[in-house]
Scaffold this motif. Structure first.
Motif, PDB file in Angstrom:
ATOM      1  N   GLU A  52      97.649 -17.021   9.576  1.00  0.00           N
ATOM      2  CA  GLU A  52      98.373 -17.431  10.777  1.00  0.00           C
ATOM      3  C   GLU A  52      99.881 -17.372  10.539  1.00  0.00           C
ATOM      4  OE1 GLU A  52      98.331 -21.290  13.579  1.00  0.00           O
ATOM      5  OE2 GLU A  52      96.467 -20.850  12.532  1.00  0.00           O
ATOM      6  N   GLU A  53     100.312 -17.863   9.371  1.00  0.00           N
ATOM      7  CA  GLU A  53     101.739 -17.835   9.037  1.00  0.00           C
ATOM      8  C   GLU A  53     102.268 -16.401   9.011  1.00  0.00           C
ATOM      9  OE1 GLU A  53     100.078 -20.350   8.100  1.00  0.00           O
ATOM     10  OE2 GLU A  53     101.441 -22.047   8.254  1.00  0.00           O
ATOM     11  N   ARG A  54     101.533 -15.544   8.362  1.00  0.00           N
ATOM     12  CA  ARG A  54     102.045 -14.166   8.233  1.00  0.00           C
ATOM     13  C   ARG A  54     102.044 -13.450   9.574  1.00  0.00           C
ATOM     14  NH1 ARG A  54      99.873 -12.253   2.275  1.00  0.00           N
ATOM     15  NH2 ARG A  54     100.702 -14.072   1.215  1.00  0.00           N
ATOM     16  N   GLU A  55     101.028 -13.701  10.391  1.00  0.00           N
ATOM     17  CA  GLU A  55     100.999 -13.093  11.721  1.00  0.00           C
ATOM     18  C   GLU A  55     102.157 -13.602  12.566  1.00  0.00           C
ATOM     19  OE1 GLU A  55      99.337 -10.588  13.136  1.00  0.00           O
ATOM     20  OE2 GLU A  55      98.730 -10.319  11.072  1.00  0.00           O
ATOM     21  N   PHE A  56     102.416 -14.906  12.461  1.00  0.00           N
ATOM     22  CA  PHE A  56     103.513 -15.459  13.253  1.00  0.00           C
ATOM     23  C   PHE A  56     104.826 -14.783  12.889  1.00  0.00           C
ATOM     24  CE2 PHE A  56     106.977 -18.245  14.203  1.00  0.00           C
ATOM     25  CZ  PHE A  56     106.659 -18.705  15.472  1.00  0.00           C
ATOM     26  N   ALA A  57     105.058 -14.662  11.593  1.00  0.00           N
ATOM     27  CA  ALA A  57     106.328 -14.078  11.161  1.00  0.00           C
ATOM     28  C   ALA A  57     106.435 -12.608  11.535  1.00  0.00           C
ATOM     29  CB  ALA A  57     106.495 -14.265   9.650  1.00  0.00           C
ATOM     30  N   LYS A  58     105.289 -11.980  11.756  1.00  0.00           N
ATOM     31  CA  LYS A  58     105.354 -10.579  12.199  1.00  0.00           C
ATOM     32  C   LYS A  58     105.679 -10.487  13.677  1.00  0.00           C
ATOM     33  CE  LYS A  58     102.256  -8.575   8.806  1.00  0.00           C
ATOM     34  NZ  LYS A  58     100.852  -8.412   8.447  1.00  0.00           N
ATOM     35  N   ASN A  59     105.283 -11.511  14.423  1.00  0.00           N
ATOM     36  CA  ASN A  59     105.394 -11.441  15.875  1.00  0.00           C
ATOM     37  C   ASN A  59     106.582 -12.187  16.466  1.00  0.00           C
ATOM     38  OD1 ASN A  59     103.065  -9.898  16.051  1.00  0.00           O
ATOM     39  ND2 ASN A  59     101.766 -11.701  16.007  1.00  0.00           N
ATOM     40  N   TYR A  60     107.185 -13.057  15.680  1.00  0.00           N
ATOM     41  CA  TYR A  60     108.306 -13.853  16.194  1.00  0.00           C
ATOM     42  C   TYR A  60     109.504 -13.714  15.257  1.00  0.00           C
ATOM     43  CZ  TYR A  60     104.979 -16.136  19.264  1.00  0.00           C
ATOM     44  OH  TYR A  60     104.033 -16.386  20.222  1.00  0.00           O
ATOM     45  N   PRO A  61     110.712 -13.888  15.799  1.00  0.00           N
ATOM     46  CA  PRO A  61     111.888 -13.865  14.936  1.00  0.00           C
ATOM     47  C   PRO A  61     111.880 -15.054  13.985  1.00  0.00           C
ATOM     48  CG  PRO A  61     112.475 -14.547  17.163  1.00  0.00           C
ATOM     49  CD  PRO A  61     111.031 -14.130  17.211  1.00  0.00           C
ATOM     50  N   VAL A  62     112.240 -14.798  12.747  1.00  0.00           N
ATOM     51  CA  VAL A  62     112.213 -15.859  11.741  1.00  0.00           C
ATOM     52  C   VAL A  62     113.608 -16.077  11.157  1.00  0.00           C
ATOM     53  CG1 VAL A  62     111.395 -16.480   9.423  1.00  0.00           C
ATOM     54  CG2 VAL A  62     109.795 -15.550  11.104  1.00  0.00           C
ATOM     55  N   ILE A  63     113.981 -17.333  11.061  1.00  0.00           N
ATOM     56  CA  ILE A  63     115.215 -17.711  10.363  1.00  0.00           C
ATOM     57  C   ILE A  63     114.793 -18.301   9.022  1.00  0.00           C
ATOM     58  CG2 ILE A  63     117.256 -19.200  10.377  1.00  0.00           C
ATOM     59  CD1 ILE A  63     116.941 -19.290  13.484  1.00  0.00           C
ATOM     60  N   ALA A  64     115.290 -17.724   7.942  1.00  0.00           N
ATOM     61  CA  ALA A  64     114.992 -18.255   6.610  1.00  0.00           C
ATOM     62  C   ALA A  64     116.092 -19.232   6.215  1.00  0.00           C
ATOM     63  CB  ALA A  64     114.915 -17.112   5.600  1.00  0.00           C
ATOM     64  N   VAL A  65     115.682 -20.400   5.725  1.00  0.00           N
ATOM     65  CA  VAL A  65     116.653 -21.405   5.280  1.00  0.00           C
ATOM     66  C   VAL A  65     116.423 -21.624   3.785  1.00  0.00           C
ATOM     67  CG1 VAL A  65     117.558 -23.731   5.634  1.00  0.00           C
ATOM     68  CG2 VAL A  65     116.504 -22.505   7.544  1.00  0.00           C
ATOM     69  N   ASP A  66     117.364 -21.154   2.994  1.00  0.00           N
ATOM     70  CA  ASP A  66     117.179 -21.186   1.544  1.00  0.00           C
ATOM     71  C   ASP A  66     118.150 -22.147   0.875  1.00  0.00           C
ATOM     72  OD1 ASP A  66     115.032 -19.499   0.608  1.00  0.00           O
ATOM     73  OD2 ASP A  66     116.101 -17.854   1.563  1.00  0.00           O
ATOM     74  N   GLY A  67     117.609 -22.894  -0.076  1.00  0.00           N
ATOM     75  CA  GLY A  67     118.404 -23.905  -0.760  1.00  0.00           C
ATOM     76  C   GLY A  67     119.441 -23.340  -1.709  1.00  0.00           C
ATOM     77  N   CYS A  68     119.163 -22.192  -2.288  1.00  0.00           N
ATOM     78  CA  CYS A  68     120.125 -21.605  -3.225  1.00  0.00           C
ATOM     79  C   CYS A  68     120.063 -20.091  -3.133  1.00  0.00           C
ATOM     80  CB  CYS A  68     119.868 -22.093  -4.654  1.00  0.00           C
ATOM     81  SG  CYS A  68     118.471 -21.296  -5.466  1.00  0.00           S
ATOM     82  N   GLY A  69     120.878 -19.454  -3.942  1.00  0.00           N
ATOM     83  CA  GLY A  69     121.026 -17.995  -3.863  1.00  0.00           C
ATOM     84  C   GLY A  69     119.794 -17.213  -4.278  1.00  0.00           C
ATOM     85  N   LYS A  70     118.771 -17.864  -4.762  1.00  0.00           N
ATOM     86  CA  LYS A  70     117.540 -17.136  -5.101  1.00  0.00           C
ATOM     87  C   LYS A  70     116.780 -16.712  -3.848  1.00  0.00           C
ATOM     88  CE  LYS A  70     116.874 -18.489  -9.758  1.00  0.00           C
ATOM     89  NZ  LYS A  70     116.443 -19.488 -10.696  1.00  0.00           N
ATOM     90  N   CYS A  71     117.059 -17.370  -2.745  1.00  0.00           N
ATOM     91  CA  CYS A  71     116.544 -16.954  -1.431  1.00  0.00           C
ATOM     92  C   CYS A  71     115.026 -16.757  -1.397  1.00  0.00           C
ATOM     93  CB  CYS A  71     117.240 -15.674  -0.968  1.00  0.00           C
ATOM     94  SG  CYS A  71     118.997 -15.880  -0.729  1.00  0.00           S
ATOM     95  N   CYS A  72     114.287 -17.733  -1.871  1.00  0.00           N
ATOM     96  CA  CYS A  72     112.825 -17.616  -1.934  1.00  0.00           C
ATOM     97  C   CYS A  72     112.195 -17.437  -0.549  1.00  0.00           C
ATOM     98  CB  CYS A  72     112.238 -18.842  -2.619  1.00  0.00           C
ATOM     99  SG  CYS A  72     112.798 -19.031  -4.320  1.00  0.00           S
ATOM    100  N   ALA A  73     112.671 -18.170   0.440  1.00  0.00           N
ATOM    101  CA  ALA A  73     112.074 -18.076   1.775  1.00  0.00           C
ATOM    102  C   ALA A  73     112.321 -16.697   2.374  1.00  0.00           C
ATOM    103  CB  ALA A  73     112.649 -19.161   2.689  1.00  0.00           C
ATOM    104  N   LYS A  74     113.532 -16.212   2.221  1.00  0.00           N
ATOM    105  CA  LYS A  74     113.840 -14.879   2.765  1.00  0.00           C
ATOM    106  C   LYS A  74     113.012 -13.813   2.057  1.00  0.00           C
ATOM    107  CE  LYS A  74     117.457 -11.512   3.416  1.00  0.00           C
ATOM    108  NZ  LYS A  74     118.858 -11.143   3.199  1.00  0.00           N
ATOM    109  N   LYS A  75     112.944 -13.900   0.747  1.00  0.00           N
ATOM    110  CA  LYS A  75     112.210 -12.873  -0.012  1.00  0.00           C
ATOM    111  C   LYS A  75     110.728 -12.873   0.359  1.00  0.00           C
ATOM    112  CE  LYS A  75     115.243 -12.681  -4.007  1.00  0.00           C
ATOM    113  NZ  LYS A  75     115.501 -13.268  -5.324  1.00  0.00           N
ATOM    114  N   ALA A  76     110.148 -14.070   0.527  1.00  0.00           N
ATOM    115  CA  ALA A  76     108.728 -14.139   0.881  1.00  0.00           C
ATOM    116  C   ALA A  76     108.500 -13.518   2.257  1.00  0.00           C
ATOM    117  CB  ALA A  76     108.249 -15.587   0.867  1.00  0.00           C
ATOM    118  N   THR A  77     109.399 -13.792   3.192  1.00  0.00           N
ATOM    119  CA  THR A  77     109.240 -13.233   4.540  1.00  0.00           C
ATOM    120  C   THR A  77     109.336 -11.714   4.512  1.00  0.00           C
ATOM    121  OG1 THR A  77     110.295 -15.216   5.417  1.00  0.00           O
ATOM    122  CG2 THR A  77     110.052 -13.362   6.922  1.00  0.00           C
TER     123      THR A  77
END
Ligand code: SF4
Length: 134
Positions: A52-77
């Motif tokens: 469900e999470e992956r389908e949502f991110a494919k179908n809707y715009p996603v804003i990644a909010v990352d705590g540091c420069g490693k950008c884990c949320a952005k990279k996973a998306t």
């Protein structure tokens, strides 16, 4: 889910202040500031293979909010669902040394940290509003 239009994916950093602030800010946007307009995605479930999470991110715009420069949320998306629409990296707002502080528990947060939560929530809201206005 009809009126939910923007996904906000926070990193799940448990080891740094930045992750804690990112999560609290994302939650505040979802529960208080833009109720019904955004949904948060669970990063660990997303990485573990939540369809469900992956389908949502494919179908809707996603804003990644990352705590540091490693950008884990952005990279996973990017890895699992494609490009993110926008990104907030807390180290760019507050400095890497601040976000890498080992204050991680919400009960240890002080007023200055809650001001950081508010600032990040405000930034998320601006980006949500921009996307919704398109
Ligand atoms: S972006 Fe930084 S704070 Fe967030 S999970 Fe990754 S390493 Fe931890």
């Amino acid at each position: 889910m009809a009126d939910i239009q923007v996904g906000v994916l926070s990193c799940s950093g448990e080891e740094f202040l930045g992750g804690t602030i990112a999560r609290l800010a994302t939650r505040k946007v979802m529960e208080e500031l833009r109720t019904g307009k955004v949904v948060t995605l669970c990063l660990p479930l997303y990485i573990a293979g939540g369809d469900e999470e992956r389908e949502f991110a494919k179908n809707y715009p996603v804003i990644a909010v990352d705590g540091c420069g490693k950008c884990c949320a952005k990279k996973a998306t990017v890895k699992f669902s494609g490009a993110v629409r926008d990104t907030i990296i807390l180290s760019e707002l507050f400095g890497e040394d601040v976000v890498l502080s080992d204050i991680v528990s919400a009960r240890d947060l002080k007023e200055e940290h809650y001001q950081m939560v508010d600032k990040v929530a405000e930034e998320i809201c601006k980006k949500v509003d921009t996307i919704l206005a398109e």
